[in-house]
Design an enzyme around this catalytic site. Sequence first.
Site, short mmCIF file in Angstrom:
data_model
loop_
_atom_site.label_atom_id
_atom_site.label_comp_id
_atom_site.label_asym_id
_atom_site.label_seq_id
_atom_site.Cartn_x
_atom_site.Cartn_y
_atom_site.Cartn_z
N ASP A 1 0.60 -1.18 2.29
CA ASP A 1 1.04 -2.61 2.41
C ASP A 1 -1.10 -2.92 2.68
OD1 ASP A 1 3.43 -2.82 2.23
OD2 ASP A 1 3.81 -3.65 3.64
N SER B 1 3.11 5.39 5.45
CA SER B 1 4.06 4.93 5.69
C SER B 1 3.78 3.33 4.85
CB SER B 1 3.59 4.34 7.41
OG SER B 1 2.86 3.49 7.43
N LYS B 2 4.84 2.42 4.98
CA LYS B 2 5.02 1.40 3.77
C LYS B 2 3.55 0.73 4.36
CE LYS B 2 7.76 -2.04 2.91
NZ LYS B 2 7.02 -3.75 3.25
N ARG B 3 2.93 0.82 5.86
CA ARG B 3 1.83 -0.39 6.48
C ARG B 3 0.29 0.22 6.21
NH1 ARG B 3 2.54 1.49 10.68
NH2 ARG B 3 4.56 -0.25 11.83
N SER C 1 9.71 -4.96 -0.87
CA SER C 1 8.47 -3.79 -1.09
C SER C 1 8.15 -3.66 -2.11
CB SER C 1 9.41 -2.59 -0.82
OG SER C 1 9.75 -2.71 0.60
#
Length: 508
Positions: free
Chosen positions: A271, A266-268, A290
């Site tokens: 990050d 995921s993007k999480r 992003s």
Amino acid sequence: MSNRRVRVRFAPSPTGPLHIGGVRTALFNYFFAKRHGGDFLLRIEDTDSQRFVPGAEEYINEALRWCGIKIDEGVAEGGKYAPYRQSERRAIYKQYADQLVASGNAYYAFDTSESLDELRKEAEAKGNAFTYNYENRNRMVTSLTLSQEEVQTRISKGEKWVIRFKMPENEEVKMHDLIRGDVVVNTSTLDDKVLFKSSDMLPTYHLANITDDHLMEISHVIRGEEWLPSFPLHVLLYKALGWTENMPQFAHLPLLLKPAGNGKLSKRDGDKMGFPVFPLLWKSPEGETSHGYREDGYFPEAFVNLLALLGWNPGTEQEIFSMDELIQQFSFEHVNKSGARFDPVKAKWFNHQYLVQKSNTELAELYQQFLISEKNITAEPAKVERIVGLMKERVNFIHEIWEKSAFFFGKPTSYDAASVQKFWKADTAAIMKEVIVVLDNINQFEAHQIEEKLITFINEKGYGMGKVMNALRLILIGISNGPGVADICEIIGKEETIERINRAIESI
């Protein structure tokens, strides 16, 4: 393979930036189609109007272009099965929804969201989960329990309705997946999915997907394993619509997993660990930004290569592939069933491999663009070419060359304290004055001549290589580790070299 022409489609929804898992799905479709001389279609599935995000469709197209995927048919390219944007095909779907109702394979449902919420709460209070299926549909407000006249009256009065698929009871659905083999599911475990909505007069994914795949003569549906639960419904829809003879073959690709632990990438995760999960930089309508692989300095061919090996392998030890090689070697036999764990360190390794393979001339052009746009520096092409040749083995990205070579474009503003303590001795200044004389007497100021003269000087004086060279490198670049001293001298030139030595003698 049958004699049927291979036609595949990548069908993303424009609900935000394209995840790298989606890019991999597009790539696997593309590899397969091109290996078999087939067609690659891009279809935009925008029937969920509430989740539509401005700019997402353009992002999808640009991301595929950057990856080198050539679209045969699509919104921009056109084709005999146009339009390729589902919202422009809305007139097509209702007839097939009506056909399913007429054949008894679907029905109208008038349940309000409030009534469905109540049923869910009742079921939860008893420790159960409410499922809209064969056990419950005959007690709902549907065309199965209402007269035809009442159904028409409700519709004519403008009541909201949906058309649901009438899932058969206790029937085994036998399916074949090109990656996972035979799959059998009992329909009693499935619910009656919504196929069409009066709220926007658009189909849901399930009906639109099946209809378009049939009408566009798609031969193979290659998609992520998150669609496996929908597989039996889609097979049953083909059967209910009388399209089984031309039903495509299916292949469900393994998930991309997060680097640590279980679960979908995921993007999480990106990050948290400092790597992108999108191919290109994305700026949301709300202003959220992003990272993208392109903007972070990855070459498109490296990005394609690393994605190709997530869930697929050639059956050999080979890891570096051109697009043509991937097309020639791709097959479902070597696609894994289990999820593929993403490794951000390996991603950088791939980029390094492609960087060192590029010619110094090509890298110099790319680095010059960086120097001009990011540092406002214009340098001689020959100098830049020499620098990238020295540095490319030490970096993973073009922009990292600056971190390793900024001293070529300006004098050091300070000297590493630990290196000064280690390499600058009481006699260093005197030795460096002797070095100046040696360097000043070199007519052809090139690396091989510089190195030869310095070695001769050091040997004649008995100083030792480390004592002279480490101090000289510290003087020239501010730190004790870096390229060869002779290479540094040649690139910055005789005058600059001597000036830096004199400056260090005065300041250190």
